[in-house]
Design a protein around this motif. Sequence first.
Motif, short mmCIF file in Angstrom:
data_model
loop_
_atom_site.label_atom_id
_atom_site.label_comp_id
_atom_site.label_asym_id
_atom_site.label_seq_id
_atom_site.Cartn_x
_atom_site.Cartn_y
_atom_site.Cartn_z
N ALA A 75 0.83 -1.21 0.00
CA ALA A 75 0.00 0.00 0.00
C ALA A 75 0.86 1.25 0.00
O ALA A 75 0.47 2.29 -0.55
CB ALA A 75 -0.93 0.00 1.22
N ARG A 76 2.04 1.17 0.62
CA ARG A 76 2.94 2.33 0.67
C ARG A 76 3.98 2.33 -0.44
O ARG A 76 4.60 3.36 -0.70
CB ARG A 76 3.62 2.40 2.04
N PRO A 128 3.56 0.84 -4.00
CA PRO A 128 2.86 0.10 -5.07
C PRO A 128 3.76 -0.23 -6.26
O PRO A 128 3.33 -0.99 -7.13
CB PRO A 128 1.74 1.07 -5.48
N CYS A 159 -2.53 -6.58 -2.96
CA CYS A 159 -3.38 -5.47 -2.54
C CYS A 159 -3.64 -5.49 -1.03
O CYS A 159 -3.78 -4.44 -0.40
CB CYS A 159 -4.73 -5.53 -3.25
N GLU A 215 -12.06 1.48 -1.36
CA GLU A 215 -10.79 2.08 -0.92
C GLU A 215 -9.61 1.49 -1.69
O GLU A 215 -8.62 2.17 -1.94
CB GLU A 215 -10.61 1.89 0.59
N LEU A 216 -9.72 0.22 -2.08
CA LEU A 216 -8.68 -0.41 -2.88
C LEU A 216 -8.79 0.01 -4.35
O LEU A 216 -7.77 0.17 -5.03
CB LEU A 216 -8.76 -1.93 -2.76
N LYS A 217 -10.01 0.17 -4.83
CA LYS A 217 -10.21 0.55 -6.23
C LYS A 217 -9.54 1.89 -6.53
O LYS A 217 -8.87 2.06 -7.55
CB LYS A 217 -11.69 0.62 -6.56
N LYS A 218 -9.71 2.86 -5.64
CA LYS A 218 -9.14 4.18 -5.85
C LYS A 218 -7.61 4.11 -5.96
O LYS A 218 -7.00 4.79 -6.79
CB LYS A 218 -9.54 5.11 -4.70
N LYS A 219 -7.00 3.26 -5.14
CA LYS A 219 -5.54 3.18 -5.11
C LYS A 219 -4.99 2.31 -6.23
O LYS A 219 -3.97 2.63 -6.86
CB LYS A 219 -5.08 2.62 -3.75
N TYR A 220 -5.66 1.16 -6.52
CA TYR A 220 -5.05 0.15 -7.36
C TYR A 220 -5.64 0.02 -8.76
O TYR A 220 -5.12 -0.75 -9.57
CB TYR A 220 -5.14 -1.21 -6.67
#
Length: 358
Positions: free
Chosen positions: A151-152, A154, A199, A248-253
């Motif tokens: 997460a930190r 990617p 993820c 929350e995962l969709k936005k990041k990944y």
Amino acid sequence: MSKIKVSVIVPVYNAGQYLRECMDSLVCQTLEEIEIICVNDGSADNSADLLQEYAQRDKRVRVIHKKNSGYGHTMNVGIDAAKGEYIGIVEPDDYVRQDMYGRLYELAKKLESDIVKADFTRFWGSGHVRKKEYCPLSKDRAYYGRVVCPARQPEIFRFLMNTWTGIYRREFLERQQIRHHETPGAAFQDLGFWFQTFCLAERVYFHKESLYRYRMDNQNSSVNSRKKVYAVFEEYAFIRSFLEKRPELKKKYLPVCVWKKYHDCQFTAVRIGEEYRKEFLIKFAQDFCRINAAGELSQMYFTAGDWRRLHGIMAAPEKYAAGFWLHSIGYQLGYYRQQYGTMRTVKKPYKNHKVQKE
């Protein structure tokens, strides 16, 4: 048996030609507290008999027979049956170094890791001469030897994708409900599992040593049917549904997912039979045009060359197909330069039914 430290899952389908070398490398592991779960996915060759032979010789070998249902379901059956602290995966045409699971388990316990992964070696051939190449998961050695949180950082999604070079904490897989996509056949179902683990893991450790031996000359593993050709799109639909359930995962990944999909589609286009290439590239272009129209196409992870090639495919897939090898040469050179090590020929005696420690 004392507490099981690692459950090794071997998904088997018509692998009799290679299975004995694989199983020998597992029953000879220096880590004794393992179970070897062999899930026979309706094999029509001598695989079932070979597995029963090993189960009779070693009580740590468990054999589960089932009707043919594909790689994803086979792996999930094995994961559901596992009792170990950690889970490992070995393909039946590959083999592992005798100390692989001892080393990985020691690191996992010491570092309290969700995942520990090591480098691997690709090989061709059998007998006294084998061609080998060392394959690091990443050329950037700064990521080795320390615990990483995806997460930190990617950028680790750029590492070579595979599920079999490491071990996974079983409690982590159960808590996060991580399983394989259950589609027919045996193409790309490890993609979704790999993506989910990266993820959701908080502690990942990369070990700078080759412990797994990956066969490159099994003709049954090639993409040679229309069903396999389009499996990559099905797997990314599965990954997309996973991200949709976790905003929350969709936005990041999601940008990572789109970039990975591009590379796996390009990789598939190189591997597939020429008779499928044009229709595949048209589907490739249609998918990415939809992604672009939805505002989900980001240049963040793309190189300038890949970004150019993607837009060339989107604009004129039939033209790209007509000059495929010329258009794709930049991608292929970049891919092999990034992913492949230097090939070397190794002369070494490999006796039947015995894997020697390397």
